[in-house]
Scaffold this motif. Sequence first.
Motif, PDB file in Angstrom:
ATOM      1  N   LYS A 430       0.844  -1.205   0.095  1.00  0.00           N
ATOM      2  CA  LYS A 430      -0.126   0.033   0.073  1.00  0.00           C
ATOM      3  C   LYS A 430       0.908   1.134  -0.151  1.00  0.00           C
ATOM      4  O   LYS A 430       0.686   2.238   0.832  1.00  0.00           O
ATOM      5  N   ASN A 431       1.774   1.404  -0.826  1.00  0.00           N
ATOM      6  CA  ASN A 431       2.979   2.363  -1.046  1.00  0.00           C
ATOM      7  C   ASN A 431       3.052   2.671  -2.530  1.00  0.00           C
ATOM      8  O   ASN A 431       4.191   2.605  -2.960  1.00  0.00           O
ATOM      9  N   PRO A 432       2.144   2.920  -3.132  1.00  0.00           N
ATOM     10  CA  PRO A 432       2.103   3.020  -4.805  1.00  0.00           C
ATOM     11  C   PRO A 432       2.950   4.350  -5.088  1.00  0.00           C
ATOM     12  O   PRO A 432       3.042   5.127  -4.318  1.00  0.00           O
ATOM     13  N   VAL A 433       3.535   4.160  -6.312  1.00  0.00           N
ATOM     14  CA  VAL A 433       4.336   5.302  -6.655  1.00  0.00           C
ATOM     15  C   VAL A 433       3.586   5.957  -7.657  1.00  0.00           C
ATOM     16  O   VAL A 433       2.296   5.744  -7.916  1.00  0.00           O
ATOM     17  N   THR A 434       3.772   7.278  -7.440  1.00  0.00           N
ATOM     18  CA  THR A 434       2.885   8.359  -8.351  1.00  0.00           C
ATOM     19  C   THR A 434       3.185   8.437  -9.758  1.00  0.00           C
ATOM     20  O   THR A 434       4.272   8.037 -10.235  1.00  0.00           O
ATOM     21  N   LYS A 435       2.205   8.970 -10.868  1.00  0.00           N
ATOM     22  CA  LYS A 435       2.587   9.190 -11.935  1.00  0.00           C
ATOM     23  C   LYS A 435       3.752  10.171 -12.103  1.00  0.00           C
ATOM     24  O   LYS A 435       4.604  10.044 -12.975  1.00  0.00           O
ATOM     25  N   GLU A 436       3.977  11.413 -11.201  1.00  0.00           N
ATOM     26  CA  GLU A 436       5.162  12.112 -11.189  1.00  0.00           C
ATOM     27  C   GLU A 436       6.306  11.406 -10.992  1.00  0.00           C
ATOM     28  O   GLU A 436       7.472  11.479 -11.731  1.00  0.00           O
ATOM     29  N   GLU A 437       6.554  10.377  -9.978  1.00  0.00           N
ATOM     30  CA  GLU A 437       7.534   9.477  -9.491  1.00  0.00           C
ATOM     31  C   GLU A 437       8.038   8.712 -10.772  1.00  0.00           C
ATOM     32  O   GLU A 437       9.280   8.665 -11.297  1.00  0.00           O
ATOM     33  N   ILE A 438       6.907   8.221 -11.467  1.00  0.00           N
ATOM     34  CA  ILE A 438       7.322   7.276 -12.644  1.00  0.00           C
ATOM     35  C   ILE A 438       7.862   8.022 -13.749  1.00  0.00           C
ATOM     36  O   ILE A 438       8.885   7.688 -14.445  1.00  0.00           O
ATOM     37  N   ALA A 439       7.394   9.203 -14.041  1.00  0.00           N
ATOM     38  CA  ALA A 439       7.782  10.145 -14.980  1.00  0.00           C
ATOM     39  C   ALA A 439       9.133  10.403 -14.734  1.00  0.00           C
ATOM     40  O   ALA A 439      10.071  10.497 -15.690  1.00  0.00           O
ATOM     41  N   MET A 440       9.513  10.774 -13.438  1.00  0.00           N
ATOM     42  CA  MET A 440      10.865  11.193 -13.109  1.00  0.00           C
ATOM     43  C   MET A 440      11.925  10.246 -13.378  1.00  0.00           C
ATOM     44  O   MET A 440      12.952  10.258 -13.942  1.00  0.00           O
ATOM     45  N   ILE A 441      11.652   8.800 -12.836  1.00  0.00           N
ATOM     46  CA  ILE A 441      12.573   7.590 -13.062  1.00  0.00           C
ATOM     47  C   ILE A 441      12.689   7.548 -14.597  1.00  0.00           C
ATOM     48  O   ILE A 441      13.849   7.224 -15.178  1.00  0.00           O
ATOM     49  N   LYS A 442      11.631   7.666 -15.365  1.00  0.00           N
ATOM     50  CA  LYS A 442      11.814   7.301 -16.826  1.00  0.00           C
ATOM     51  C   LYS A 442      12.809   8.395 -17.523  1.00  0.00           C
ATOM     52  O   LYS A 442      13.538   7.958 -18.246  1.00  0.00           O
ATOM     53  N   GLU A 443      12.773   9.663 -17.111  1.00  0.00           N
ATOM     54  CA  GLU A 443      13.286  10.710 -17.468  1.00  0.00           C
ATOM     55  C   GLU A 443      14.804  10.556 -17.220  1.00  0.00           C
ATOM     56  O   GLU A 443      15.550  10.894 -17.868  1.00  0.00           O
ATOM     57  N   TRP A 444      14.864  10.095 -16.052  1.00  0.00           N
ATOM     58  CA  TRP A 444      16.346  10.060 -15.516  1.00  0.00           C
ATOM     59  C   TRP A 444      17.195   8.756 -16.252  1.00  0.00           C
ATOM     60  O   TRP A 444      18.122   9.095 -16.652  1.00  0.00           O
ATOM     61  N   ILE A 445      16.353   7.797 -16.367  1.00  0.00           N
ATOM     62  CA  ILE A 445      17.112   6.604 -17.250  1.00  0.00           C
ATOM     63  C   ILE A 445      17.232   6.954 -18.387  1.00  0.00           C
ATOM     64  O   ILE A 445      18.184   6.629 -19.181  1.00  0.00           O
ATOM     65  N   LYS A 446      16.331   7.519 -19.020  1.00  0.00           N
ATOM     66  CA  LYS A 446      16.254   8.200 -20.512  1.00  0.00           C
ATOM     67  C   LYS A 446      17.662   8.946 -20.779  1.00  0.00           C
ATOM     68  O   LYS A 446      18.151   8.979 -21.867  1.00  0.00           O
ATOM     69  N   ASN A 447      17.840   9.917 -19.977  1.00  0.00           N
ATOM     70  CA  ASN A 447      18.815  10.685 -20.032  1.00  0.00           C
ATOM     71  C   ASN A 447      20.408  10.022 -19.614  1.00  0.00           C
ATOM     72  O   ASN A 447      21.339  10.878 -19.578  1.00  0.00           O
ATOM     73  N   GLY A 448      20.302   8.857 -19.368  1.00  0.00           N
ATOM     74  CA  GLY A 448      21.576   8.065 -19.071  1.00  0.00           C
ATOM     75  C   GLY A 448      21.862   7.896 -17.615  1.00  0.00           C
ATOM     76  O   GLY A 448      23.016   7.403 -17.275  1.00  0.00           O
ATOM     77  N   ALA A 449      21.012   7.954 -16.680  1.00  0.00           N
ATOM     78  CA  ALA A 449      21.014   7.738 -15.382  1.00  0.00           C
ATOM     79  C   ALA A 449      22.305   8.256 -14.773  1.00  0.00           C
ATOM     80  O   ALA A 449      23.014   7.572 -14.231  1.00  0.00           O
ATOM     81  N   LYS A 450      22.429   9.317 -15.169  1.00  0.00           N
ATOM     82  CA  LYS A 450      23.619  10.198 -14.799  1.00  0.00           C
ATOM     83  C   LYS A 450      23.417  10.621 -13.200  1.00  0.00           C
ATOM     84  O   LYS A 450      22.510  10.402 -12.584  1.00  0.00           O
ATOM     85  N   GLY A 451      24.975  11.115 -12.681  1.00  0.00           N
ATOM     86  CA  GLY A 451      24.730  11.488 -11.406  1.00  0.00           C
ATOM     87  C   GLY A 451      25.184  10.353 -10.353  1.00  0.00           C
ATOM     88  O   GLY A 451      25.277  10.851  -9.085  1.00  0.00           O
ATOM     89  N   LEU A 452      25.734   9.473 -10.789  1.00  0.00           N
ATOM     90  CA  LEU A 452      26.158   8.416  -9.821  1.00  0.00           C
ATOM     91  C   LEU A 452      27.585   8.346  -9.658  1.00  0.00           C
ATOM     92  O   LEU A 452      28.324   7.183  -9.187  1.00  0.00           O
ATOM     93  N   GLU A 453      28.508   9.280 -10.401  1.00  0.00           N
ATOM     94  CA  GLU A 453      29.967   9.149 -10.325  1.00  0.00           C
ATOM     95  C   GLU A 453      30.285   9.278  -8.804  1.00  0.00           C
ATOM     96  O   GLU A 453      29.526  10.143  -7.911  1.00  0.00           O
TER      97      GLU A 453
END
Length: 453
Positions: A430-453
């Motif tokens: 009972k802890n579903p993700v929101t549409k905004e969170e799904i969009a955020m993850i999709k955009e982050w991965i699409k842009n190369g999942a950067k920022g993990l250096e």
Amino acid sequence: MRNNKLFICISSLFLSFTAFASDAVAAGADPEAQQTLFMKMIRAITFTSDGNIPDFFIFLGRHHPLILHLPVGLLAVIAFLEIFSWWRKVEIYDEAMYILCWIAAVTSVGAAGLGILLALPGGYNPELLSRHGWLGLAVAVAAILALYLKHHYRKDKIMAKRHRFRGAIFIACVLMGFAGHDGGSLTHGTEYLFEYAPDPLRQMTGRSKKTVKEKETKIKKLPYFEAKVLPIFEKHCVSCHGEEKMKGKLKLNNILGIMRRYDKIIAPGHAMDSELYALLVTEDTEEIMPPEGNSILTKEEKAIIHDWIDGGASFSDIELKPMAKPAPTEVKMEKVEVNSETVKAIVDLSKLSVEQRFVHEKILPFFEAKCTKCHGEKKDKGDLRLHTIEMIKASFEEEVIIPGNPEDSWLYDSLITDDEDSLMPPPKEKNPVTKEEIAMIKEWIKNGAKGLE
């Protein structure tokens, strides 16, 4: 007449089985389907579809290497004697041959059964395991068919029946050869047999020529780990903890594989507190690594691993730099509760890039809120953890996150799937993700999942 009909039925069953196995192996376009097909079948017949494998099954399965040599040797002897009998036109010990056929059939079935139990926990190359499993079952079927044909040949001595028996024996031997090769590959790796083969033989088997390593004019210094530690792992450990076989879900063949279990097996600066080193020097013969009977580490090799861990277990340092031991000081100890907010405060966001700040401010809090209950420090369901930058980077290797490709990334797919059994987080939480969170993850991965250096 009745015997002929029975022979046709058994032959049809054998051909259908081998064709089914062949189709399962040849479906190279979808390796996961092969694994699912074979593993689903053996877990169904052993009633372990829920993934709970009884210890007794594992105990029995480990006797597979012990018994499999019996049918291998017996089938080879029977085939040799039949060739000799055909060549010299003599009947050789008919009763003894019949007994050998019985033993070969029984031990073939036993080896196949124990092999199924050995495969249940997984940890092997799925495609190779699937092919080896089907071929092993086909050998057992061929051995039973040969026994049946030998039994009926003894009654009336009709040569046509003997030729059928010979055919079944030779088919069993051919299948046994392929099954044995795959079994060896599962244990030692796919290149073990042909690693040092001559180039013509390598080319005949579809392999490239051996590459001649040219001497570099300029010597490049490797990090201490790659120069000293990794070769020890490759020599003594990767046959059980590598790409082909992954016992205890541990891979020691590369840095990413080690990072997945880093904080469970390594305590930087404290070799004796690290499971990785402690298992090399323990006096417990049941726990020592490598297990008895395998190539053991020398004192020098153990010292290298000890010094590497005591020096901080770094993957990038060129030279070993032992960690400085803090001078003892008298301080008043106060109980401090460390939580996620405390950890966040330690990170100076002002010194990070835009992508790194985004990861610390958005991505890590998302994983902490939605994922780390099952995929965090205390629990690593599916051998996946997402509680640190290092663990997220390690997930790239298993295609949990494929930078630039959200549609093929398991992480994104699990957030949008319609299958309730695969949906993440599970509906029962009972802890579903929101549409905004799904969009955020999709955009982050699409842009190369950067920022993990």
